[in-house]
Scaffold this motif. Structure first.
Motif, PDB file in Angstrom:
ATOM      1  N   ILE A   1      -6.041   1.006  11.147  1.00  0.00           N
ATOM      2  CA  ILE A   1      -5.949  -0.324  10.530  1.00  0.00           C
ATOM      3  C   ILE A   1      -7.002  -0.558   9.444  1.00  0.00           C
ATOM      4  O   ILE A   1      -6.656  -0.896   8.303  1.00  0.00           O
ATOM      5  N   PRO A   2      -8.308  -0.400   9.706  1.00  0.00           N
ATOM      6  CA  PRO A   2      -9.286  -0.676   8.632  1.00  0.00           C
ATOM      7  C   PRO A   2      -9.202   0.315   7.480  1.00  0.00           C
ATOM      8  O   PRO A   2      -9.657   0.010   6.370  1.00  0.00           O
ATOM      9  N   LEU A   3      -8.629   1.502   7.724  1.00  0.00           N
ATOM     10  CA  LEU A   3      -8.533   2.501   6.666  1.00  0.00           C
ATOM     11  C   LEU A   3      -7.553   2.105   5.577  1.00  0.00           C
ATOM     12  O   LEU A   3      -7.550   2.706   4.499  1.00  0.00           O
ATOM     13  N   MET A   4      -6.722   1.089   5.827  1.00  0.00           N
ATOM     14  CA  MET A   4      -5.761   0.651   4.815  1.00  0.00           C
ATOM     15  C   MET A   4      -6.459   0.262   3.527  1.00  0.00           C
ATOM     16  O   MET A   4      -5.970   0.557   2.425  1.00  0.00           O
ATOM     17  N   ARG A   5      -7.610  -0.395   3.623  1.00  0.00           N
ATOM     18  CA  ARG A   5      -8.333  -0.813   2.422  1.00  0.00           C
ATOM     19  C   ARG A   5      -9.434   0.159   2.051  1.00  0.00           C
ATOM     20  O   ARG A   5      -9.896   0.176   0.910  1.00  0.00           O
ATOM     21  N   ILE A   6      -9.875   0.974   3.006  1.00  0.00           N
ATOM     22  CA  ILE A   6     -10.953   1.928   2.719  1.00  0.00           C
ATOM     23  C   ILE A   6     -10.410   3.143   1.983  1.00  0.00           C
ATOM     24  O   ILE A   6     -10.944   3.563   0.943  1.00  0.00           O
ATOM     25  N   SER A   7      -9.340   3.746   2.536  1.00  0.00           N
ATOM     26  CA  SER A   7      -8.748   4.939   1.934  1.00  0.00           C
ATOM     27  C   SER A   7      -7.286   5.017   2.355  1.00  0.00           C
ATOM     28  O   SER A   7      -7.002   5.445   3.485  1.00  0.00           O
ATOM     29  N   PRO A   8      -6.346   4.621   1.495  1.00  0.00           N
ATOM     30  CA  PRO A   8      -4.932   4.652   1.875  1.00  0.00           C
ATOM     31  C   PRO A   8      -4.445   6.034   2.313  1.00  0.00           C
ATOM     32  O   PRO A   8      -3.612   6.137   3.214  1.00  0.00           O
TER      33      PRO A   8
ATOM     34  N   TRP B   1      -6.165   8.388   3.867  1.00  0.00           N
ATOM     35  CA  TRP B   1      -6.598   8.582   5.255  1.00  0.00           C
ATOM     36  C   TRP B   1      -5.845   7.654   6.197  1.00  0.00           C
ATOM     37  O   TRP B   1      -5.586   8.001   7.354  1.00  0.00           O
ATOM     38  N   TYR B   2      -5.491   6.477   5.689  1.00  0.00           N
ATOM     39  CA  TYR B   2      -4.731   5.524   6.502  1.00  0.00           C
ATOM     40  C   TYR B   2      -3.405   6.126   6.947  1.00  0.00           C
ATOM     41  O   TYR B   2      -3.073   6.129   8.145  1.00  0.00           O
ATOM     42  N   PHE B   3      -2.647   6.664   6.008  1.00  0.00           N
ATOM     43  CA  PHE B   3      -1.346   7.222   6.358  1.00  0.00           C
ATOM     44  C   PHE B   3      -1.481   8.525   7.153  1.00  0.00           C
ATOM     45  O   PHE B   3      -0.656   8.809   8.029  1.00  0.00           O
ATOM     46  N   ALA B   4      -2.524   9.290   6.867  1.00  0.00           N
ATOM     47  CA  ALA B   4      -2.748  10.507   7.650  1.00  0.00           C
ATOM     48  C   ALA B   4      -3.053  10.162   9.109  1.00  0.00           C
ATOM     49  O   ALA B   4      -2.528  10.797  10.040  1.00  0.00           O
ATOM     50  N   MET B   5      -3.864   9.137   9.318  1.00  0.00           N
ATOM     51  CA  MET B   5      -4.222   8.730  10.683  1.00  0.00           C
ATOM     52  C   MET B   5      -3.035   8.101  11.406  1.00  0.00           C
ATOM     53  O   MET B   5      -2.898   8.243  12.623  1.00  0.00           O
ATOM     54  N   ILE B   6      -2.153   7.408  10.673  1.00  0.00           N
ATOM     55  CA  ILE B   6      -0.949   6.870  11.304  1.00  0.00           C
ATOM     56  C   ILE B   6      -0.125   8.015  11.888  1.00  0.00           C
ATOM     57  O   ILE B   6       0.368   7.951  13.020  1.00  0.00           O
ATOM     58  N   ALA B   7       0.043   9.078  11.098  1.00  0.00           N
ATOM     59  CA  ALA B   7       0.827  10.227  11.565  1.00  0.00           C
ATOM     60  C   ALA B   7       0.182  10.861  12.790  1.00  0.00           C
ATOM     61  O   ALA B   7       0.840  11.121  13.803  1.00  0.00           O
ATOM     62  N   VAL B   8      -1.127  11.109  12.712  1.00  0.00           N
ATOM     63  CA  VAL B   8      -1.820  11.779  13.813  1.00  0.00           C
ATOM     64  C   VAL B   8      -1.898  10.891  15.048  1.00  0.00           C
ATOM     65  O   VAL B   8      -1.884  11.379  16.185  1.00  0.00           O
ATOM     66  N   SER B   9      -1.940   9.565  14.848  1.00  0.00           N
ATOM     67  CA  SER B   9      -2.054   8.642  15.985  1.00  0.00           C
ATOM     68  C   SER B   9      -0.842   8.692  16.900  1.00  0.00           C
ATOM     69  O   SER B   9      -0.874   8.137  17.996  1.00  0.00           O
ATOM     70  N   GLY B  10       0.221   9.349  16.442  1.00  0.00           N
ATOM     71  CA  GLY B  10       1.384   9.509  17.306  1.00  0.00           C
ATOM     72  C   GLY B  10       1.052  10.211  18.612  1.00  0.00           C
ATOM     73  O   GLY B  10       1.736  10.010  19.628  1.00  0.00           O
TER      74      GLY B  10
ATOM     75  N   VAL C   1       0.827  -1.207   0.000  1.00  0.00           N
ATOM     76  CA  VAL C   1       0.000   0.000   0.000  1.00  0.00           C
ATOM     77  C   VAL C   1       0.861   1.257   0.000  1.00  0.00           C
ATOM     78  O   VAL C   1       0.531   2.253  -0.655  1.00  0.00           O
ATOM     79  N   LEU C   2       1.969   1.220   0.714  1.00  0.00           N
ATOM     80  CA  LEU C   2       2.842   2.389   0.782  1.00  0.00           C
ATOM     81  C   LEU C   2       3.361   2.760  -0.599  1.00  0.00           C
ATOM     82  O   LEU C   2       3.338   3.926  -1.002  1.00  0.00           O
TER      83      LEU C   2
END
Length: 459
Positions: free
Chosen positions: A88-95, A97-106, A33-34
């Motif tokens: 985690i579920p955003l990986m397949r829903i919207s990549p 948003w997935y990476f944006a949420m990974i950053a913010v989840s810090g 995905v990356l």
């Protein structure tokens, strides 16, 4: 109390295992995905994402720790696990948003801090070393097993199933905290009003750094931690992607690599670390670990064949003794009444490195034009992968690793100036006379701060 049974170490162990098992399952799908999301400058973008996450964690960890001391552990376990697993579920829903949420989840990436505070609440002082060992071993076990399982599921049934399984594991973890985990912090230990004991100084990640600038004993330890962990944080953020796309490892090989290095690291920390500490001493063990780390990084930097990566991985396992040895060295060299402060500084420095390291590695890959022009299949051999590199990159396939080796070499030089003998030895007897309430409070801070040293040393 809500929850099942009395608060225990086993509640903490289950929470940690499930969270990191869920993320370990995603090792293979995340590489795909990356690259699909950021086809150009993949290493640079990955470094920036992980850098933002690490820096936000550095800024927020002291506040979360202080609030958990006031409001209890369970609510913050729920908060940190929930927001850490939201992407985690955003990986397949919207990549995107997935990476944006990974950053913010810090902001909420402080599960280990709360877990180790939970363990401090439910154990006596003489039990804590064993308890921390159990938590760390569980963390290592989750990372040893889950990437291999995720790679198998991905190859057999596709990435969608892997993401679904990881999401379900995360949901189980959240439900376990809600229904089974009892609160560990007694009501009598909490302040009368929420936030009464929270000050800006407690929440300020830079405040503690000012307290040891003039301490000739602690300062070289802190510099050693910064210079040695900066390359490790950068390496961890990009290494599996590097193995897949530059060296030519397949998904199965990456999973096997993680498992083997993880198992060897556990052996190094449980068997060799104790032997080395007794035979050559604490400081020399740190120096030996740094030496292994330099060798490992140089090997990664010049290595162009899969077998070289496997050999360097064995050296990396031995280098994992560095941070447990540094943790013990900090405890020995700090005054009895400065243990919590110094361990807090070590934690803050590692959090800062988690932000700076990935960005540094991504930027160096970008400078040396190490890019992913196409997504290589799992069957690609290391020989074919390296054959496509330019002559400049063939000479030095991994420039960031060589830069990291130079940085760790500086850490080795600084570590030579760390005092050999304990400053605090003369004050230890006095520390045992402190009242149980104060001692318990300090121990909570110490163990909470030691966590990241144990957390990453297994990788």
């Amino acid at each position: 109390q809500q929850g099942i049974g009395r608060p225990s170490v086993y509640h903490a162990v289950v929470v940690i295992f499930l969270e990191f098992f869920a993320w370990g399952l995603l090792t293979t799908p995340m590489l795909t995905v990356l690259h699909e999301t950021f086809a150009h400058h993949t290493f640079l973008i990955n470094g920036l994402i992980q850098g933002v996450k690490g820096f936000l964690s550095f800024l927020s960890a002291p506040l979360i720790g202080a609030l958990s001391d006031a409001w209890g552990r369970k609510s913050f376990l729920l908060l940190t696990v929930f927001f850490t697993c939201v992407p985690i579920p955003l990986m397949r829903i919207s990549p995107w948003w997935y990476f944006a949420m990974i950053a913010v989840s810090g902001i909420f990436s402080a599960t280990f801090s709360v877990i180790f505070a939970y363990v401090a609440d439910v154990t006596q002082e003489h039990e804590r070393i064993t308890a921390y060992g159990l938590v760390s071993a569980t963390f290592a076990a989750s990372l040893v097993t889950s990437p291999a399982i995720g790679a198998y599921l991905s190859a057999s049934y596709g990435d969608n199933l892997v993401v679904l399984v990881a999401t379900l594991v995360a949901v189980v973890d959240i439900c376990f905290i809600l229904l089974a985990v009892p609160e560990s912090l007694p009501e009598k230990m909490r302040p009368a009003s929420w936030g009464a004991c929270i000050s800006w100084e407690q929440a300020d990640p830079f405040a503690s750094l000012k307290k040891v600038r003039k301490d000739s004993t602690v300062l070289p330890i802190c510099i050693t931690v910064f210079l040695s962990y900066l390359p490790e944080a950068g390496q961890y953020s990009s290494f599996f992607l590097y193995l897949r796309q530059i060296i030519g490892f397949g998904s199965t090989s990456i999973a096997a690599f993680i498992a083997v290095v993880g198992i060897l690291s556990i052996i190094a920390q449980t068997v060799f670390l104790g032997i080395l500490m007794r035979s050559i001493g604490n400081k020399n063990t740190v120096l030996l670990g740094l030496g292994f780390q330099i060798l490992q990084l140089v090997w990664y930097g010049f290595g162009s064949q899969p077998w070289m990566m496997w050999a360097a991985g064995a050296v990396a396992a031995m280098s994992s003794i560095t941070f447990p040895a540094i943790s013990a060295l900090v405890s020995r060299n700090a005054e009895a009444d400065q243990q919590g402060v110094v361990q807090g500084i070590i934690t803050g420095i590692r959090g800062l490195c988690n932000g700076l390291g990935p960005a540094l590695y991504g930027f160096i890959f970008f400078l040396f034009h190490v890019e992913l022009n196409e997504l290589l299949p799992d069957q690609t051999s290391g020989k074919n992968a390296v054959h496509d590199l330019t002559d400049e990159r063939a000479m030095i396939p991994g420039p960031p690793f060589l830069v990291g080796a130079c940085i760790v070499l500086l850490a080795f030089v600084v570590a030579l100036f760390i005092p050999e003998h304990s400053k605090a030895s003369s004050t230890r007897k006095h520390s045992h006379s402190i009242s149980s309430t104060v001692s318990n409070s300090q121990d909570q801070s110490n163990e909470e701060d030691i966590e990241p040293l144990l957390q990453d040393s297994t990788m």
